[in-house]
Design an enzyme around this catalytic site. Sequence first.
Site, PDB file in Angstrom:
ATOM      1  CD  GLU A   1      -0.786   4.165   2.550  1.00  0.00           C
ATOM      2  OE1 GLU A   1      -1.410   4.590   1.772  1.00  0.00           O
ATOM      3  OE2 GLU A   1      -1.170   3.146   3.395  1.00  0.00           O
TER       4      GLU A   1
ATOM      5  CG  HIS B   1      -7.336  -0.837   6.606  1.00  0.00           C
ATOM      6  ND1 HIS B   1      -7.417   0.304   7.277  1.00  0.00           N
ATOM      7  CD2 HIS B   1      -7.165  -0.969   5.420  1.00  0.00           C
ATOM      8  CE1 HIS B   1      -7.042   1.234   6.525  1.00  0.00           C
ATOM      9  NE2 HIS B   1      -7.060   0.506   5.159  1.00  0.00           N
TER      10      HIS B   1
ATOM     11  CD  GLU C   1      -2.996   5.172   5.266  1.00  0.00           C
ATOM     12  OE1 GLU C   1      -3.353   5.797   4.629  1.00  0.00           O
ATOM     13  OE2 GLU C   1      -3.175   3.870   5.414  1.00  0.00           O
TER      14      GLU C   1
ATOM     15  CG  HIS D   1      -3.629  -0.012   7.365  1.00  0.00           C
ATOM     16  ND1 HIS D   1      -3.409  -0.865   6.493  1.00  0.00           N
ATOM     17  CD2 HIS D   1      -3.472   1.233   6.798  1.00  0.00           C
ATOM     18  CE1 HIS D   1      -3.470  -0.398   5.278  1.00  0.00           C
ATOM     19  NE2 HIS D   1      -3.305   0.887   5.426  1.00  0.00           N
TER      20      HIS D   1
ATOM     21  CG  ASP E   1      -1.917   1.060   1.465  1.00  0.00           C
ATOM     22  OD1 ASP E   1      -2.038   1.873   0.459  1.00  0.00           O
ATOM     23  OD2 ASP E   1      -2.695   0.921   2.523  1.00  0.00           O
TER      24      ASP E   1
END
Length: 311
Positions: free
Chosen positions: A296, A180, A204, A172, A93
């Site tokens: 992020e 998540h 993030e 997360h 991510d």
Amino acid sequence: MELDKSKILEAGKITSDVRAYARTIVKSGIPLLDISEKIEAKIIELGGKPAFPCNLSINEIAAHYTPSHDDKTLAHGLIKVDFGVHIDGYTADNSFSLDLDNSEENKKLISASEEALSNAIKLIENKFAKGKNVNNKSRPDDSNLKLSEIGSVIQTTIEKSGFSPIINLSGHSMEQYELHAGITIPNIDDKRNIKLSEGLYAIEPFATTGSGKIRDGRSSGIYNLEDTKKPRSPLAREVLEFIEKEYNTLPFCSRWVVKKFGTRALFALSELEANGNLHQFNQLVEVSGNKVSQAEHTILLEKDKVIVTTL
Ligand code: MN
Ligand code: MN
């Protein structure tokens, strides 16, 4: 849960390559629809799958804006490009922000979240692995680094730049097919006493010129699967089967489903949402209507090593 390291690293590598590509195509005046589609196509071209729909959130929208199938919005303002890659459910991510307004304030806001991310990663690199019990007795929770310390360095960095961190958005943990997965990495010093353990995490930070909180905005057209109980209509059943097979429990969007089934899929999505099969996310909007930047990366924490997979 056991994590597959080679798939995690491969997803990270693809993410990093796609980010370099994305930076070349996000320009003022380009339709968001084209940008999202190109980024997602590049992910597939490089051998991954999108871990979730490419988010292109502008100005006060902090997150969860992905173009609908007929979106006409053109890129502008302070845009957050947030996308991810998965290989067999192992995710990477990442996000970056761009200033398409040629605004000094936007640039400063973007630097603030980037610097906060880099300071958070430095803190983890310096303190996570080295906090281990040297007698080779390290346990997964045997780190001296508290999650609140990561939040604290993010908060301090952003506040020093004259902005506010967004307090109700956070990083997360991630598990296979779970974007998540339960542990949150705060963007402020939340004073809690939870320690960082081994695993896969997204960090993030969000910085804003506003008050530092987000609220729910409009429906986003981004969903995830919650329940596989059979819906009534044959079309909804068919769409549900497709979703289960194609996305498992990772987020997807109406645009993708329309691509497969045509616009009639929109009725099926409504039915599936009403039937409790799907959860639809809201757009997340800064409460005071002010601009938000985001940065992020994904990190893999092993017993004695910190790897930024999306670097
Ligand atoms: Mn993200
Ligand atoms: Mn994330």
